[in-house]
Design a protein around this motif. Structure first.
Motif, PDB file in Angstrom:
ATOM      1  N   ARG A 235      40.017   3.975  85.557  1.00  0.00           N
ATOM      2  CA  ARG A 235      40.631   3.761  84.235  1.00  0.00           C
ATOM      3  C   ARG A 235      42.150   3.680  84.331  1.00  0.00           C
ATOM      4  N   GLU A 236      42.726   4.514  85.202  1.00  0.00           N
ATOM      5  CA  GLU A 236      44.188   4.531  85.342  1.00  0.00           C
ATOM      6  C   GLU A 236      44.709   3.270  86.003  1.00  0.00           C
ATOM      7  N   ASN A 240      46.874   0.861  83.855  1.00  0.00           N
ATOM      8  CA  ASN A 240      48.297   0.994  84.169  1.00  0.00           C
ATOM      9  C   ASN A 240      48.560   0.810  85.667  1.00  0.00           C
TER      10      ASN A 240
END
Length: 254
Positions: A235-236, A240
């Motif tokens: 997800r990170e 991002n």
């Protein structure tokens, strides 16, 4: 046994003058699902094939479940294993390819039963019972007596997964298992893989399915030009990305 299932240390692989892997350092823990993403030609599939010694590495060390793959260390020297010994190691590593590679002249059930009987010399009845359970697990119990040509691509790939699981592997490798499928058939294969992850199977998955990586992956690796550019929580990394090359790649695929 070790809690690290796959350990890759400075792994290099060349085909002639072309250096495909340029020093890969990665660890996959037992029960972990690692997803590997990256552009075509970045070395993802080659790395996967090195894990079960379908490709021989040129430098570095690669071990599965605490054992060097394809080699034995004696003192400070490393010796290549004989093909028979490599084949014995491969029994613990299941692999699912883009193409299903099922035996066209065998029924679905026979395809799943073949390796445990021929390779492990297990009794036919026990293998048959396990194969039927595995077909049920991948949602194809009613197709046991069908032939591959009578199945959709998604169904064939689910049979290929059942066939790999029939050897009771400790590690499953998936090389873009949905890339040859029509879009509407992708979900049924990913669903089976998701269930495997829930059941605790250690998996290394080369994939373009970012939704699967985000939802199911424990770690995400972005490879480009034979190196690991970025690694982190899926997800990170997806939300991002830190490295400009990862940012550029994800801007085109998300």
């Amino acid at each position: 046994m070790t809690d690290v299932m796959v350990k890759s240390e400075a792994v290099h692989k060349s085909f002639g003058r072309l250096e495909v892997l340029k020093g890969i350092d990665l660890e996959v823990k037992s029960g972990e699902v690692m997803c590997i993403i990256g552009p075509s030609g970045s070395g993802k599939s080659t790395f996967l094939r090195c894990i079960n010694h379908l490709e021989k590495i040129n430098a570095g060390r690669l071990s599965v479940n605490g054992q060097l793959v394809g080699y034995r260390q004696k003192g400070d020297k490393i010796h290549e294993l004989r093909e028979k010994e490599v084949a014995a190691q491969r029994r613990d590593i299941g692999m699912v390819f883009q193409r299903f590679n099922l035996f066209p002249h065998m029924t679905v059930l026979a395809n799943v039963m073949e390796a445990p009987i021929k390779v492990k010399r297990e009794p036919r009845q026990a293998v048959r019972e396990r194969a039927l359970k595995l077909l049920d697990r991948v949602g194809l119990a009613e197709k046991a007596d069908s032939y591959p040509s009578q199945l959709s691509g998604g169904q064939q790939q689910r049979v290929a997964i059942a066939r790999a699981l029939a050897m009771e592997p400790k590690l499953m490798l998936f090389d873009e298992p949905t890339s040859a499928l029509d879009p509407e058939l992708v979900g049924e294969v990913l669903e089976v893989m998701k269930q495997l992850a829930i059941d605790g199977m250690t998996m290394v998955v080369v994939t373009h399915e970012m939704g699967f990586a985000r939802e199911v992956g424990d770690s995400l690796v972005f490879m480009d030009d034979g190196v690991v550019v970025e690694k982190g929580l899926p997800r990170e990394v997806l939300a991002n990305p830190q490295h400009p090359r990862t940012q550029d790649f994800l801007s085109k695929v998300l």
